[in-house]
Design an enzyme around this catalytic site. Structure first.
Site, PDB file in Angstrom:
ATOM      1  N   LYS A  16       0.637  -1.181   0.006  1.00  0.00           N
ATOM      2  CA  LYS A  16      -0.128   0.096   0.189  1.00  0.00           C
ATOM      3  C   LYS A  16       1.075   1.068   0.093  1.00  0.00           C
ATOM      4  O   LYS A  16       0.548   2.237  -0.751  1.00  0.00           O
ATOM      5  CB  LYS A  16      -0.887  -0.118   1.375  1.00  0.00           C
ATOM      6  CG  LYS A  16      -1.898  -1.004   1.346  1.00  0.00           C
ATOM      7  CD  LYS A  16      -2.755  -1.168   2.620  1.00  0.00           C
ATOM      8  CE  LYS A  16      -1.807  -1.526   3.858  1.00  0.00           C
ATOM      9  NZ  LYS A  16      -1.123  -2.991   3.963  1.00  0.00           N
ATOM     10  N   GLY A  40       3.316  -1.048   9.107  1.00  0.00           N
ATOM     11  CA  GLY A  40       4.579  -0.714   8.399  1.00  0.00           C
ATOM     12  C   GLY A  40       4.550  -0.485   7.060  1.00  0.00           C
ATOM     13  O   GLY A  40       4.430  -1.412   6.109  1.00  0.00           O
ATOM     14  N   GLN A 230      -3.018  -2.023   7.267  1.00  0.00           N
ATOM     15  CA  GLN A 230      -3.537  -3.614   7.409  1.00  0.00           C
ATOM     16  C   GLN A 230      -4.390  -3.952   6.153  1.00  0.00           C
ATOM     17  O   GLN A 230      -4.184  -3.299   5.175  1.00  0.00           O
ATOM     18  CB  GLN A 230      -4.291  -3.938   8.552  1.00  0.00           C
ATOM     19  CG  GLN A 230      -3.592  -3.664   9.948  1.00  0.00           C
ATOM     20  CD  GLN A 230      -3.579  -2.254  10.577  1.00  0.00           C
ATOM     21  OE1 GLN A 230      -4.469  -1.565  10.597  1.00  0.00           O
ATOM     22  NE2 GLN A 230      -2.253  -1.846  10.807  1.00  0.00           N
TER      23      GLN A 230
HETATM   24  P1  GDP Z   1       2.193  -2.139   3.065  1.00  0.00           P
HETATM   25  O1  GDP Z   1       2.378  -2.560   4.641  1.00  0.00           O
HETATM   26  O2  GDP Z   1       0.897  -2.639   2.255  1.00  0.00           O
HETATM   27  O3  GDP Z   1       2.715  -0.709   2.638  1.00  0.00           O
HETATM   28  O4  GDP Z   1       3.527  -3.181   2.608  1.00  0.00           O
HETATM   29  P2  GDP Z   1       4.980  -3.203   3.441  1.00  0.00           P
HETATM   30  O5  GDP Z   1       5.631  -1.960   2.969  1.00  0.00           O
HETATM   31  O6  GDP Z   1       4.726  -3.852   4.871  1.00  0.00           O
HETATM   32  O7  GDP Z   1       5.365  -4.429   2.692  1.00  0.00           O
HETATM   33  C1  GDP Z   1       5.540  -4.702   0.983  1.00  0.00           C
HETATM   34  C2  GDP Z   1       6.975  -5.134   0.919  1.00  0.00           C
HETATM   35  O8  GDP Z   1       7.144  -5.301  -0.531  1.00  0.00           O
HETATM   36  C3  GDP Z   1       7.963  -3.789   1.004  1.00  0.00           C
HETATM   37  O9  GDP Z   1       9.418  -4.372   1.587  1.00  0.00           O
HETATM   38  C4  GDP Z   1       8.236  -3.128  -0.154  1.00  0.00           C
HETATM   39  O10 GDP Z   1       9.456  -2.377  -0.573  1.00  0.00           O
HETATM   40  C5  GDP Z   1       7.970  -4.385  -1.277  1.00  0.00           C
HETATM   41  N1  GDP Z   1       7.358  -4.455  -2.339  1.00  0.00           N
HETATM   42  C6  GDP Z   1       6.454  -3.267  -2.783  1.00  0.00           C
HETATM   43  N2  GDP Z   1       6.221  -3.638  -4.108  1.00  0.00           N
HETATM   44  C7  GDP Z   1       7.049  -4.636  -4.536  1.00  0.00           C
HETATM   45  C8  GDP Z   1       6.990  -5.256  -5.722  1.00  0.00           C
HETATM   46  O11 GDP Z   1       6.272  -5.201  -6.669  1.00  0.00           O
HETATM   47  N3  GDP Z   1       8.155  -6.229  -5.954  1.00  0.00           N
HETATM   48  C9  GDP Z   1       8.739  -6.524  -4.852  1.00  0.00           C
HETATM   49  N4  GDP Z   1       9.844  -7.329  -5.053  1.00  0.00           N
HETATM   50  N5  GDP Z   1       8.701  -6.091  -3.733  1.00  0.00           N
HETATM   51  C10 GDP Z   1       7.691  -5.104  -3.637  1.00  0.00           C
HETATM   52  P1  IMO Z   2       0.375  -2.924   7.401  1.00  0.00           P
HETATM   53  O1  IMO Z   2      -0.390  -1.669   7.308  1.00  0.00           O
HETATM   54  C1  IMO Z   2       0.234  -7.193   8.335  1.00  0.00           C
HETATM   55  C2  IMO Z   2      -1.479  -8.374  12.238  1.00  0.00           C
HETATM   56  C3  IMO Z   2      -0.422  -8.813  13.300  1.00  0.00           C
HETATM   57  C4  IMO Z   2      -1.472  -9.695  14.019  1.00  0.00           C
HETATM   58  C5  IMO Z   2      -3.053  -8.952  13.810  1.00  0.00           C
HETATM   59  C6  IMO Z   2      -3.305  -7.987  15.009  1.00  0.00           C
HETATM   60  O2  IMO Z   2       1.744  -2.908   7.246  1.00  0.00           O
HETATM   61  O3  IMO Z   2      -0.386  -3.783   6.074  1.00  0.00           O
HETATM   62  P2  IMO Z   2      -2.098  -5.955  16.204  1.00  0.00           P
HETATM   63  O4  IMO Z   2      -0.786  -5.634  16.293  1.00  0.00           O
HETATM   64  O5  IMO Z   2      -3.115  -5.211  15.339  1.00  0.00           O
HETATM   65  O6  IMO Z   2      -2.966  -6.281  17.584  1.00  0.00           O
HETATM   66  O7  IMO Z   2      -1.963  -7.210  15.372  1.00  0.00           O
HETATM   67  O8  IMO Z   2      -2.966  -7.917  12.895  1.00  0.00           O
HETATM   68  N1  IMO Z   2      -1.076  -7.047  11.597  1.00  0.00           N
HETATM   69  C7  IMO Z   2      -0.616  -6.706  10.313  1.00  0.00           C
HETATM   70  N2  IMO Z   2       0.006  -7.597   9.626  1.00  0.00           N
HETATM   71  N3  IMO Z   2       0.522  -5.792   8.150  1.00  0.00           N
HETATM   72  C8  IMO Z   2      -0.019  -4.919   9.060  1.00  0.00           C
HETATM   73  O9  IMO Z   2      -0.022  -3.664   8.838  1.00  0.00           O
HETATM   74  C9  IMO Z   2      -0.436  -5.242  10.260  1.00  0.00           C
HETATM   75  N4  IMO Z   2      -1.218  -4.815  11.370  1.00  0.00           N
HETATM   76  C10 IMO Z   2      -1.555  -5.666  12.136  1.00  0.00           C
HETATM   77  O10 IMO Z   2       0.502  -9.524  12.845  1.00  0.00           O
HETATM   78  O11 IMO Z   2      -1.532 -10.971  13.196  1.00  0.00           O
HETATM   79 MG    MG Z   3       3.425  -3.466   6.087  1.00  0.00          MG
END
Ligand code: GDP
Ligand code: IMO
Ligand code: MG
Length: 418
Positions: A16, A40, A230
Site C-alpha cells: 500500500k 509498516g 492492514q
Molecule cells: P504495506 O504495509 O502494504 O505498505 O506493505 P509493506 O511495506 O509492509 O510490505 C511490502 C514490501 O514489499 C516492502 O518491503 C516493499 O518495499 C516491497 N514491495 C512493494 N512492491 C513490490 C514489488 O512489486 N516487488 C517486490 N519484490 N517488492 C515490492
Molecule cells: P500494514 O499496514 C500485516 C497483524 C498482526 C497480528 C494482527 C493483530 O503494514 O499492512 P495488532 O498489532 O493489530 O494487535 O495485530 O494483525 N497486523 C498486520 N499484519 N500488516 C499490518 O499492517 C499489520 N498490522 C497488524 O501481525 O496478526
Molecule cells: Mg506493512
C-alpha cells in the site's frame, strides 16, 4: 466525489505504501483513517528505504497536506521517532502534517496490557505486533480512552493517571508485576518518561478538528486520497476473527475514521499481492509450507516491516479476494510483487469449493504455467511474458474486475500501467 481510497485486500503488507507514494502527486491531501503503529508501509526511492508507521505515505511530496484522522491510534514515542528519522533525511513535515484532535493515544500501559493479554491467550494468541493497538481501541470503545486533543489541557496528567491507574489496579489483581515487563527494552517508568517527552514534542505539530479541514477541501473541489492500513482480512468485523486487528480496515473505516460521507468516495483501489502472506496467527486456507513458500519468502523478502517476523506465505486466494472486493466496492485492482513469482515453474490460485465450515473452507488449487523470466526491468505492459499476461487475465476474468497496474519491484519506478 473526490475521495479515492487505497485498501489492502489481504492480510496486510500488500504494498500500500508504495502505491500511496506514487499516487500522491495526483492528490491534494493524503489521509490515514485507522490503525496505528502496527502498520509498516515501505517506500523506496533514490536508493533509500523509508518505513512509515503512523504518518501517511504522501509525506514525501512536500506540497501535499497529510492528515492523521480521528480513527487512528497514536503512540507518541513511535510517532516522534518516525518524525526524527524523516528529519535526519532532511524531510521536514511540520507544515504539511495535521493530526486529528480525536485520534486516540496509545499509553505505555496499553503496551503492557497487549503483552499480558497475548501471554494469557497461550497457544490461542493473535500474534499481535504488541504495539498496544487492541488495548487502546478497547479503551476508546469503552469510552475511557484519551483523545489526542487532551494533551493541550492543563490537567492532562490527571487524565493520564486516572486511566493508567485503572489498568494498574486490574494488573495488580492479576498478580502481574509491571516492573518486570519491558517495553522496547525499557522499564515501564523509563518508557513513561520517554512517552511524556514525546507528548511535549507532539504539541509542536498542528492538532485540529481535521474533519472540518476535509469538508472545506471537498467544497473547494480538492482531491483526497485515503490510505488504509492492514488489510480486509484483518478487519475487526470482516476478518478471520479473533485473529484480526482492532479497527475497521474496510471501506466503512474511511467514513468513520475521517468524518466524511460515503457520497464523497469515488474510486476504491484494491491492493493485492500476487500471492498471499500473513504475519501472526490465524487461518490461512492457501498457506504453503514447502520449497515454494520458502522461495516466496526469500524472493519477496517477506519479513514484517514493523516487527521483522517472518511472514507465512501461500497462493493467491480468489474466494477471499472476491469477498474483500464486494465488501469494499473495489473499482480496480493493483497487482503487486509479480516479480517474486518470476522463478516459479507453475503458479497456483485457490478457490473455496466448500464453505460449510466457515473457519476451515475446502480449497481447490488451479495451476497455471509460470513465466520464468525477469520482469523487474520491464516498463510496458505489452512486454510482459505471455504467461504473466495470462495469469493477469485469469484473475480479472475470475473476479470480474480490471487490474489496472502491475508492480514488478519495490522501487517507485517499477510499476506498469495496463
Ligand atoms: P504495506 O504495509 O502494504 O505498505 O506493505 P509493506 O511495506 O509492509 O510490505 C511490502 C514490501 O514489499 C516492502 O518491503 C516493499 O518495499 C516491497 N514491495 C512493494 N512492491 C513490490 C514489488 O512489486 N516487488 C517486490 N519484490 N517488492 C515490492
Ligand atoms: P500494514 O499496514 C500485516 C497483524 C498482526 C497480528 C494482527 C493483530 O503494514 O499492512 P495488532 O498489532 O493489530 O494487535 O495485530 O494483525 N497486523 C498486520 N499484519 N500488516 C499490518 O499492517 C499489520 N498490522 C497488524 O501481525 O496478526
Ligand atoms: Mg506493512
Amino acid at each position: 466525489m473526490s475521495v479515492d481510497v487505497i485498501l489492502g485486500l489481504q492480510w496486510g503488507d500488500e504494498g500500500k505504501g508504495k502505491i500511496v507514494d506514487i499516487f500522491s502527486s495526483d492528490y491534494d491531501i493524503i489521509c490515514r483513517f485507522q490503525g496505528g503503529p502496527n502498520a509498516g508501509h515501505t517506500i523506496i526511492f533514490d536508493n533509500k528505504k523509508y518505513i512509515l508507521h503512523t504518518i501517511p505515505s504522501g509525506i514525501f511530496h512536500n506540497d501535499k497536506l497529510n492528515i492523521i484522522g480521528n480513527g487512528v491510534v497514536i503512540d507518541p514515542v513511535t510517532f516522534i521517532s518516525e518524525i526524527n528519522e524523516l528529519n535526519n533525511s532532511n524531510i521536514n513535515i511540520k507544515n504539511n502534517l495535521l493530526i486529528s484532535t480525536s485520534a486516540h493515544l496509545i499509553l505505555p500501559i496499553h503496551r503492557i496490557l497487549d503483552f499480558v493479554y497475548e501471554n494469557q491467550k497461550g497457544d490461542k494468541s493473535i500474534g499481535s505486533t504488541l504495539r498496544g493497538i487492541g488495548p487502546a481501541y478497547t479503551d476508546k470503545i469503552a469510552r475511557r480512552g484519551l483523545q489526542l486533543g487532551l494533551i493541550l489541557k492543563k490537567d492532562f496528567n490527571e487524565y493520564y493517571k486516572e486511566l493508567t491507574n485503572f489498568h494498574l489496579d486490574y494488573l495488580n489483581y492479576l498478580g502481574v508485576d509491571i516492573h518486570k515487563v519491558k517495553i522496547e527494552n525499557l522499564t515501564f517508568k523509563e518508557y513513561e518518561t520517554k512517552w511524556f517527552e514525546a507528548i511535549e514534542s507532539i504539541k509542536e505539530y498542528k492538532i485540529s478538528r481535521t474533519e472540518y479541514v476535509l469538508h472545506e477541501a471537498l467544497k473547494e473541489g480538492k482531491k483526497i486520497l485515503a490510505e488504509g492500513a492492514q488489510g480486509s482480512l484483518l478487519d475487526i468485523d470482516h476478518g478471520s476473527y479473533p485473529y484480526v486487528t482492532s479497527s475497521n480496515t474496510t471501506i466503512g473505516g474511511v467514513c468513520t475514521g475521517l468524518g466524511i460521507s460515503h457520497n464523497n468516495i469515488n474510486k476504491v483501489f484494491g491492493i493485492v499481492k500476487s500471492y498471499c502472506t500473513r504475519v501472526g496467527n490465524g487461518p490461512f486456507p492457501t498457506e504453503l509450507n514447502d520449497d515454494v513458500s520458502r522461495e516466496l519468502q526469500t524472493r519477496g523478502n517477506e519479513f514484517g516491516s514493523t516487527t521483522g517476523r517472518a511472514r507465512r506465505c501461500g497462493w493467491l486466494d480468489l474466494s477471499l479476494l472476491k469477498r474483500a472486493i464486494d465488501i469494499n466496492g473495489v473499482t480496480e485492482l493493483i497487482l503487486m510483487k509479480v516479480d517474486v513469482l518470476d522463478s516459479l515453474e507453475y503458479i497456483c490460485v485457490g478457490e473455496h469449493i466448500d464453505n460449510s465450515d466457515p473457519y476451515h473452507p475446502l480449497v481447490e488449487l488451479i495451476s497455471l504455467p509460470g513465466w520464468q523470466k525477469d520482469t523487474t526491468k520491464i516498463k510496458n505492459y505489452n512486454d510482459l511474458p505471455d504467461e504473466l499476461k495470462n495469469y493477469i487475465s485469469f484473475i480479472e476474468n475470475k473476479l470480474n474486475i480490471p487490474i489496472t497496474m502491475i508492480s514488478v519491484g519495490p522501487s517507485r519506478e517499477q510499476i506498469l500501467k495496463k
